[in-house]
Design a protein around this motif. Sequence first.
Motif, mmCIF file in Angstrom:
data_model
loop_
_atom_site.group_PDB
_atom_site.id
_atom_site.type_symbol
_atom_site.label_atom_id
_atom_site.label_comp_id
_atom_site.label_asym_id
_atom_site.label_seq_id
_atom_site.Cartn_x
_atom_site.Cartn_y
_atom_site.Cartn_z
ATOM 1 N N CYS A 52 28.921 -7.270 15.355
ATOM 2 C CA CYS A 52 28.733 -7.121 16.804
ATOM 3 C C CYS A 52 28.433 -5.656 17.128
ATOM 4 O O CYS A 52 29.197 -4.764 16.766
ATOM 5 C CB CYS A 52 29.987 -7.568 17.553
ATOM 6 S SG CYS A 52 29.789 -7.447 19.340
ATOM 7 N N ARG A 53 27.299 -5.410 17.797
ATOM 8 C CA ARG A 53 26.990 -4.054 18.252
ATOM 9 C C ARG A 53 26.701 -4.094 19.756
ATOM 10 O O ARG A 53 25.882 -3.359 20.276
ATOM 11 C CB ARG A 53 25.830 -3.446 17.456
ATOM 12 C CG ARG A 53 24.605 -4.317 17.350
ATOM 13 C CD ARG A 53 23.477 -3.613 16.661
ATOM 14 N NE ARG A 53 23.028 -2.450 17.411
ATOM 15 C CZ ARG A 53 22.226 -2.505 18.486
ATOM 16 N NH1 ARG A 53 21.799 -3.684 18.932
ATOM 17 N NH2 ARG A 53 21.862 -1.409 19.096
ATOM 18 N N ILE A 54 27.471 -4.981 20.417
ATOM 19 C CA ILE A 54 27.247 -5.160 21.847
ATOM 20 C C ILE A 54 27.851 -3.997 22.646
ATOM 21 O O ILE A 54 27.396 -3.723 23.751
ATOM 22 C CB ILE A 54 27.744 -6.578 22.256
ATOM 23 C CG1 ILE A 54 26.618 -7.587 21.981
ATOM 24 C CG2 ILE A 54 28.199 -6.630 23.706
ATOM 25 C CD1 ILE A 54 26.999 -9.036 22.121
ATOM 26 N N CYS A 55 28.865 -3.310 22.098
ATOM 27 C CA CYS A 55 29.345 -2.112 22.812
ATOM 28 C C CYS A 55 29.524 -0.957 21.832
ATOM 29 O O CYS A 55 29.506 -1.154 20.615
ATOM 30 C CB CYS A 55 30.633 -2.401 23.583
ATOM 31 S SG CYS A 55 32.155 -2.113 22.663
ATOM 32 N N MET A 57 32.055 0.802 21.085
ATOM 33 C CA MET A 57 33.273 0.913 20.269
ATOM 34 C C MET A 57 32.955 0.436 18.847
ATOM 35 O O MET A 57 33.655 0.776 17.908
ATOM 36 C CB MET A 57 34.400 0.049 20.852
ATOM 37 C CG MET A 57 34.975 0.587 22.148
ATOM 38 S SD MET A 57 36.498 -0.245 22.595
ATOM 39 C CE MET A 57 35.916 -1.825 23.205
ATOM 40 N N GLY A 58 31.894 -0.409 18.761
ATOM 41 C CA GLY A 58 31.485 -0.948 17.478
ATOM 42 C C GLY A 58 30.454 -0.043 16.834
ATOM 43 O O GLY A 58 30.352 1.117 17.211
ATOM 44 N N CYS A 60 31.272 -3.665 15.149
ATOM 45 C CA CYS A 60 32.441 -4.288 14.529
ATOM 46 C C CYS A 60 31.971 -5.396 13.597
ATOM 47 O O CYS A 60 31.092 -6.176 13.968
ATOM 48 C CB CYS A 60 33.352 -4.890 15.589
ATOM 49 S SG CYS A 60 34.042 -3.671 16.719
ATOM 50 N N GLY A 69 37.119 -7.974 16.236
ATOM 51 C CA GLY A 69 36.531 -6.703 16.625
ATOM 52 C C GLY A 69 37.562 -5.879 17.379
ATOM 53 O O GLY A 69 38.675 -6.348 17.661
ATOM 54 N N ILE A 70 37.191 -4.650 17.741
ATOM 55 C CA ILE A 70 38.157 -3.758 18.390
ATOM 56 C C ILE A 70 38.672 -4.358 19.700
ATOM 57 O O ILE A 70 39.851 -4.260 20.038
ATOM 58 C CB ILE A 70 37.525 -2.361 18.597
ATOM 59 C CG1 ILE A 70 37.353 -1.697 17.216
ATOM 60 C CG2 ILE A 70 38.383 -1.472 19.511
ATOM 61 C CD1 ILE A 70 36.510 -0.443 17.216
ATOM 62 N N CYS A 71 37.792 -5.067 20.415
ATOM 63 C CA CYS A 71 38.214 -5.686 21.682
ATOM 64 C C CYS A 71 38.999 -6.974 21.457
ATOM 65 O O CYS A 71 39.572 -7.531 22.388
ATOM 66 C CB CYS A 71 37.000 -5.977 22.557
ATOM 67 S SG CYS A 71 35.918 -7.220 21.846
ATOM 68 N N ALA A 73 37.430 -9.636 19.869
ATOM 69 C CA ALA A 73 36.464 -10.741 19.702
ATOM 70 C C ALA A 73 36.555 -11.288 18.283
ATOM 71 O O ALA A 73 36.591 -10.519 17.316
ATOM 72 C CB ALA A 73 35.050 -10.249 19.990
ATOM 73 N N ILE A 78 31.710 -13.616 18.373
ATOM 74 C CA ILE A 78 30.606 -12.717 17.992
ATOM 75 C C ILE A 78 29.379 -13.530 17.568
ATOM 76 O O ILE A 78 28.264 -13.287 18.041
ATOM 77 C CB ILE A 78 31.067 -11.753 16.869
ATOM 78 C CG1 ILE A 78 32.111 -10.777 17.446
ATOM 79 C CG2 ILE A 78 29.887 -10.985 16.277
ATOM 80 C CD1 ILE A 78 32.799 -9.901 16.408
ATOM 81 N N ARG A 81 27.892 -15.219 20.654
ATOM 82 C CA ARG A 81 27.145 -14.301 21.524
ATOM 83 C C ARG A 81 25.791 -13.947 20.905
ATOM 84 O O ARG A 81 24.772 -13.919 21.590
ATOM 85 C CB ARG A 81 27.950 -13.015 21.741
ATOM 86 C CG ARG A 81 29.153 -13.181 22.651
ATOM 87 C CD ARG A 81 29.922 -11.879 22.677
ATOM 88 N NE ARG A 81 31.136 -11.988 23.484
ATOM 89 C CZ ARG A 81 32.042 -11.014 23.556
ATOM 90 N NH1 ARG A 81 31.872 -9.894 22.878
ATOM 91 N NH2 ARG A 81 33.113 -11.161 24.306
ATOM 92 N N MET A 197 29.822 -7.033 26.731
ATOM 93 C CA MET A 197 31.193 -6.738 26.312
ATOM 94 C C MET A 197 32.173 -7.188 27.401
ATOM 95 O O MET A 197 31.959 -6.930 28.591
ATOM 96 C CB MET A 197 31.320 -5.223 26.093
ATOM 97 C CG MET A 197 32.586 -4.786 25.405
ATOM 98 S SD MET A 197 33.935 -4.543 26.546
ATOM 99 C CE MET A 197 35.320 -4.812 25.470
HETATM 100 FE FE1 SF4 Z 1 31.632 -6.183 19.919
HETATM 101 FE FE2 SF4 Z 1 34.120 -6.052 20.866
HETATM 102 FE FE3 SF4 Z 1 33.370 -4.550 18.755
HETATM 103 FE FE4 SF4 Z 1 32.430 -3.991 21.225
HETATM 104 S S1 SF4 Z 1 34.560 -3.892 20.518
HETATM 105 S S2 SF4 Z 1 31.240 -4.058 19.318
HETATM 106 S S3 SF4 Z 1 32.210 -6.070 22.069
HETATM 107 S S4 SF4 Z 1 33.508 -6.800 18.847
#
Ligand code: SF4
Length: 631
Positions: A52-55, A57-58, A60, A69-71, A73, A78, A81, A197
């Motif tokens: 996931c490179r939607i935000c 923070m990744g 991820c 993922g960090i959030c 998910a 993932i 999406r 995100m």
């Molecule tokens: Fe994706 Fe969540 Fe990681 Fe952001 S923090 S890249 S939304 S999994």
Amino acid sequence: MSQEFKLTTVEQMEADQARLHETAVSVGVDTWQDRVKNQMPHCGFGEKGICCRICAMGPCRITPKAPKGICGATADAIAGRNYLRMAAGGAATHSDHGRECAWKLYDASEDGYYHVTDASKLLKLAKEWNVPTKGRDIYDVAHEVAQLAINEYGKPTGYQRWTERATEERRKVWEKEDIMPRAVDREVVTAMHMTHMGNTADAEALVRQSLRCGLSDGWGGSMTGTEMSDIMYGTPMPHETEGNLGVMALDQVNIVCHGHDPAVSEMIIRYAEDPEMLKLARKVGAKGINVVGLCCTGNEMMMRHKIKMAGNFLQQEAVILTGVCDAIVVDVQCIFPNIGPVSECFHTKFYTTSPIARIPLSEYLPITSENAGDVAKKIVKEAIENFPNREPGKIFIPEHKHIANVGYSCEGIKSRLDTVTNSHIDEIDTYKPLIECVKSGVIRGAVAMVGCNNPKVRPDYSHIEIMKKLLENDIVIVATGCAAQAASKAGLLDKRAKQFCGEGLRRVCTLADIPPVLHMGSCVDISRMMLLVTGIAKDWGIDTTQLPVVGCAPEWMSEKAVSIANYVVATGIDTYLGIDPLVGGSPQMMQLITEGTKKMVGAGYIINTDPDALVQSIIEGIEAKRAALGI
Ligand code: SF4
Ligand code: MSK
């Protein structure tokens, strides 16, 4: 004595490609064959859909040690999406192509470059949409219809008006499942919003929106593309042309048109027939001007005109490597940026024509309703002037080509079926003769073969081998996109290919005078297939889910294919995929797209990367549908 008819084998096509690749090596340019090797092995996270490179923070990536993922998910969120974003990308792409077609119709005029060619199709659509026609100028009607089509894209309330063409049963399912498509722009924006995100993490909701987004394409944007194009450039009807790299002409100026939107290629065809241009061609030593097509622009051209098809997706570099491509002109979609570097190694002129597809090392000549003729004339003239610049030492044209019978729009298919009715007692303009053949078992069913080439599998092999096996089993094929071109290259669009069919289908081909694979057009023309299955279901009096009809995309690669697969499934047609849909890292997503959608819309995916196993499952699927109908 007539020569024995033989198909061109995949091995022969591969030998042609290998010979052209030698040219690429000798001139020092890479082609897709080299780049595939450089990209191996593919990233495992990407393949499974769990990066996931939607935000920011990744990115991820999901592993057994890092299941979220960090959030927070999960793999399901993932992969879901990513899948919906692919569907939205595809729906946006097809639909924007359709919107451009509607704008061209809106701009059409008697003395402009774009005209109304099929007035009866326009009048039929005007009636369907309650647009007054009596006593009105045909262009006034065209403009009002085009305006309505354009407004569909962003209308604030209500559903896509094209969905009114679906069976009542389908409409009920879409309403019940809350996937009835609204405006295309709305569905794409909703998809992007849902996948931002911090929004939807529920895989089922993501799959539902994928279906809805797909429907807004198939029963919206793509249908607009097909209908507007038919009105402007003519509804395809059966005729004969040729396909494969052997159509490149040594003694003529070759202009290759590539992409999807016929607005550019229609103009090129027109000016290539201009006596002034033909005279100029003769002056530089050419015998004529040979306009040929690639990918779906090629399909659009060959469906409506006698234009020949040079190749499908993975032959776009090969046409230039023949050394006789005097100009390649592209519109939108499926265009390799590497056409620039390959062209630079030859005398080939490379033109881009749309702000949607800007590519380095091309000459950018944007085509509009106002300048289309002037730009096309300039391109044709420059291609002619470029003819003497060919370098003989770099020329190699493979010999393979085949007769291709094309032009099987719904109207084209019905026109052939009408020839086997008894005009005294039978209704005409129906699918009833076909239905009778299916009911009696003379034809077991039908497969819609669609989609691209993908070097993950042996190019064209899956298309051709699956088609051959289906024909042997009396299963008729309708085809679009690069699948249709694979059939053309192999010879399966030649009427003589009926010799490869089972006895029942062979008889039908003889009686109706058709090839066993019916070329229905380009990727947006899968909307024709939706109308075909809907028409058959209505004439039969059953739902589309009950028909012994399936879809198959054995070599798909694009986001558009994901959108298509979603609307085909939502229309109740099981879809057999030969390439993994990049969600394998989420068991829940795999379950949803194979089994879950069956509960929602009555159809799902069957995925198998082995073409032999895939075709076997198609045959079993069709026989199971027949058994359920008691036929
Ligand atoms: Fe994706 Fe969540 Fe990681 Fe952001 S923090 S890249 S939304 S999994
Ligand atoms: S051109 S989308 S490679 S079928 Fe429509 Fe071919 Fe696929 Fe492009």
